[in-house]
Design an enzyme around this catalytic site. Structure first.
Site, PDB file in Angstrom:
ATOM      1  CB  SER A 218      10.841 -14.102 -52.586  1.00 13.24           C
ATOM      2  OG  SER A 218      11.066 -12.844 -52.117  1.00 13.24           O
ATOM      3  CE  LYS A 222      13.099 -14.555 -46.391  1.00 13.76           C
ATOM      4  NZ  LYS A 222      14.238 -13.948 -46.894  1.00 13.76           N
ATOM      5  CD  GLN A 267      14.590 -10.114 -45.104  1.00 12.30           C
ATOM      6  OE1 GLN A 267      14.878 -10.786 -46.019  1.00 12.30           O
ATOM      7  NE2 GLN A 267      13.345  -9.515 -44.367  1.00 12.30           N
ATOM      8  CD  GLU A 275      10.150  -8.211 -43.986  1.00 16.92           C
ATOM      9  OE1 GLU A 275      11.210  -7.913 -43.916  1.00 16.92           O
ATOM     10  OE2 GLU A 275       9.513  -8.434 -45.076  1.00 16.92           O
ATOM     11  CD1 TRP A 322      14.959  -7.328 -48.848  1.00 19.08           C
ATOM     12  CD2 TRP A 322      16.133  -5.688 -47.564  1.00 19.08           C
ATOM     13  NE1 TRP A 322      14.406  -7.473 -47.387  1.00 19.08           N
ATOM     14  CE2 TRP A 322      14.915  -6.591 -46.746  1.00 19.08           C
ATOM     15  CE3 TRP A 322      17.001  -4.848 -46.995  1.00 19.08           C
ATOM     16  CZ2 TRP A 322      14.823  -5.936 -45.305  1.00 19.08           C
ATOM     17  CZ3 TRP A 322      16.659  -4.299 -45.578  1.00 19.08           C
ATOM     18  CH2 TRP A 322      15.586  -5.094 -44.783  1.00 19.08           C
ATOM     19  CG  HIS A 358      12.380 -10.365 -56.004  1.00 20.14           C
ATOM     20  ND1 HIS A 358      13.411 -11.354 -55.656  1.00 20.14           N
ATOM     21  CD2 HIS A 358      11.687 -10.741 -55.060  1.00 20.14           C
ATOM     22  CE1 HIS A 358      13.393 -11.946 -54.774  1.00 20.14           C
ATOM     23  NE2 HIS A 358      12.162 -11.538 -54.208  1.00 20.14           N
TER      24      HIS A 358
END
Ligand SMILES: *[C@@H]1O[C@H](CO)[C@@H](O)[C@H](O)[C@H]1NC(C)=O
Ligand SMILES: *[C@@H]1O[C@H](CO)[C@@H](O)[C@H](O)[C@H]1NC(C)=O
Ligand SMILES: *[C@@H]1O[C@H](CO)[C@@H](O)[C@H](O)[C@H]1NC(C)=O
Ligand SMILES: *[C@@H]1O[C@H](CO)[C@@H](O)[C@H](O)[C@H]1NC(C)=O
Ligand SMILES: *[C@@H]1O[C@H](CO)[C@@H](O)[C@H](O)[C@H]1NC(C)=O
Ligand SMILES: *[C@@H]1O[C@H](CO)[C@@H](O)[C@H](O)[C@H]1NC(C)=O
Ligand SMILES: *[C@@H]1O[C@H](CO)[C@@H](O)[C@H](O)[C@H]1NC(C)=O
Ligand SMILES: *[C@@H]1O[C@H](CO)[C@@H](O)[C@H](O)[C@H]1NC(C)=O
Ligand SMILES: *[C@@H]1O[C@H](CO)[C@@H](O)[C@H](O)[C@H]1NC(C)=O
Length: 410
Positions: A218, A222, A267, A275, A322, A358
């Site tokens: 998640s 990244k 997103q 965010e 998302w 997730h």
């Protein structure tokens, strides 16, 4: 606990000064043109100057150019090594691992940051072991034969929400609130590079520095892509369910996004900068503007390209719109062209599985693929690795998104 090692690494106060000046031996760089919008994914095989990238030597120059561009316009600038770095590894009495504390000084500021090390559960041999650096926590099954180093990156650069900018140990060392100051993820990258400094200069920790990877899911997915892109000492990146800002391309996520009752379904750059602080303030200039990311001379196929030809295994999940699963699949399809150009296609793996919770790795579905990349790039097994698949029914037509050809770099 005993102190089993103490060493001190002195390095000059070198800063990677990021300018438009080309690296030694590289062609004169151009400047990005921000005036035109390019809805297609930019060409990794062309210098800003317009010159083609036609050899591996050219690629190494182009790689530096791309690295500089990401630092200037998206992620913030990664400083060079600190003035002084000391490490202290306290091995646990039970022998299962230890606590690695880094004391880092720069410009008169000093911080102390600890990571934990857990050795593989082996009955024979005593290392040095290959290792995976987990960003904050491990979200894949612990691989056999591999040590786990947990780097507490959120302590190093916070990322609770948009008010986290400039908070964390990194910013005590480098107080800087300019638009190009390191974002949280670039700060993580700098911190992990210091762990690698220790592993490469000292045998105390018992890790084989030539076989170290990074893993995260998640937001930490990244992060694992960024960490691997900006430190070539890492042999493998495992990038799990990273979505936009990770393995998805900004341009493709904008296309995949649709609005439902006024909210984005995917997103996007526009959403992400409001965010959290994963990206630099400079990036907001592009993200705040409608289709502003189309003015960028790069997209995330090129961020993944910075990892080439090293191991990169991307794990995605179709269950969360998302995460922009089509964008990620498409972006990585194009990123793979960089690996192909370098003759390293096998080093790049992509697996997009059906819906599951997730960051709960689906072992039955993707476990074998994960093992392949770990076994090959961390344990050094000479095996085939040819994973590139999605369980979705969508297709991605590369020709619609690129107007360049893949170079053959010799
Ligand atoms: C070994 O010691 C460390 C530190 O005290 C502890 O965290 C860890 O759980 C112990 N491991 C085992 C297998 O006992
Ligand atoms: C590691 O050592 C540091 C410094 O002594 C200490 O603050 C930290 O709590 C230790 N961490 C663990 C997990 O033992
Ligand atoms: C290590 O492996 C042995 C034998 O396979 C097992 O009995 C033991 O529980 C394992 N220890 C840990 C800490 O996983
Ligand atoms: C942002 O995170 C901080 C730290 O967790 C918290 O105190 C604050 O309330 C959060 N702000 C918002 C707007 O959510
Ligand atoms: C997402 O798509 C909707 C519908 O096209 C649009 O209104 C919205 O602005 C989009 N969001 C972004 C950030 O582009
Ligand atoms: C959108 O709004 C309508 C009307 O309020 C509602 O029935 C529908 O469930 C909403 N859709 C989503 C995805 O929230
Ligand atoms: C981008 O938009 C956000 C939210 O409106 C704002 O806080 C920020 O200052 C803007 N940044 C730039 C560089 O315009
Ligand atoms: C994925 O599974 C969850 C829980 O099982 C469900 O709520 C969600 O709707 C599923 N998503 C998709 C895209 O099927
Ligand atoms: C793909 O299509 C097949 C056949 O129509 C269907 O059985 C399957 O569930 C679809 N998969 C996904 C992930 O939508």
């Amino acid at each position: 606990m005993q102190i089993s090692g103490l060493f001190c690494l002195l390095v000059g106060a070198l800063f990677n000064v990021v300018t438009a000046a080309p690296a030694p031996g590289c062609p004169l760089s151009g400047s990005p043109s921000f005036t035109t919008k390019n809805p297609l994914l930019p060409n990794p095989f062309e210098f800003l100057s317009g010159a083609p990238v036609s050899s591996k030597a050219d690629w190494s120059c182009r790689r530096q150019e791309i690295s500089t561009l990401f630092q200037q316009y998206e992620l913030g600038i990664k400083p060079g090594p600190p003035d002084n770095l000391q490490s202290d590894f306290q091995k646990y009495d039970n022998g299962t691992g230890g606590n690695l504390t880094l004391t880092i000084s720069s410009g008169g500021n000093t911080i102390s940051w600890s990571a934990t090390v857990v050795y593989p559960n082996v009955t024979t041999g005593s290392g040095p072991y290959p290792a995976l650096i987990a960003l904050d926590s491990l979200t894949i099954p612990r691989p056999d034969g591999v040590a786990i180093i947990t780097a507490f990156v959120s302590q190093f650069a916070q990322q609770d929400n948009s008010t986290s900018r400039g908070k964390g140990l990194y910013y005590e060392l480098f107080p800087d609130n300019s638009p190009q100051a390191a974002s949280a993820m670039m700060a993580w990258s700098w911190g992990v590079s210091r762990i690698l400094d220790v592993l490469t200069s000292s045998t105390d920790v018992g890790i084989d520095a030539t076989h170290v990877g990074v893993v995260g899911c998640s937001r930490w997915g990244k992060g694992s892509l960024v960490v691997a892109a900006f430190d070539e000492r890492l042999a493998l990146a495992i990038v799990q369910e990273s979505g936009s800002g990770g393995t998805a391309c900004w341009r493709l996520s904008d296309v995949e996004n649709v609005s439902v009752n006024g909210s984005d379904t995917v997103q996007t750059a526009h959403e992400i900068v409001g965010e959290n602080v994963w990206f630099s303030q400079e990036f907001e200039v592009f993200a705040n503007e409608t289709d502003g990311t189309q003015r960028l001379p790069f997209d995330h196929h090129m961020l993944a390209g910075l990892v080439a030809p090293r191991g990169l295994f991307v794990i995605d999940n179709l269950g969360y719109k998302w995460l922009s699963p089509w964008s990620s699949y498409g972006c990585m399809t194009v990123a793979r062209e960089v690996y192909k150009a370098l003759g390293a296609q096998q080093a790049f793996g992509y697996s997009e599985a059906a819906n599951h919770t997730h960051c709960q790795f689906p072992v039955a579905d993707q476990g074998g693929e994960l093992d392949t990349y770990v076994n090959k790039y961390l344990l050094g097994q000479q095996i085939e690795s040819n994973v590139f698949r999605t369980e979705a029914n969508f297709t991605f037509d590369e020709a619609e998104w690129i107007d360049w050809e893949t170079a053959t770099l010799s």
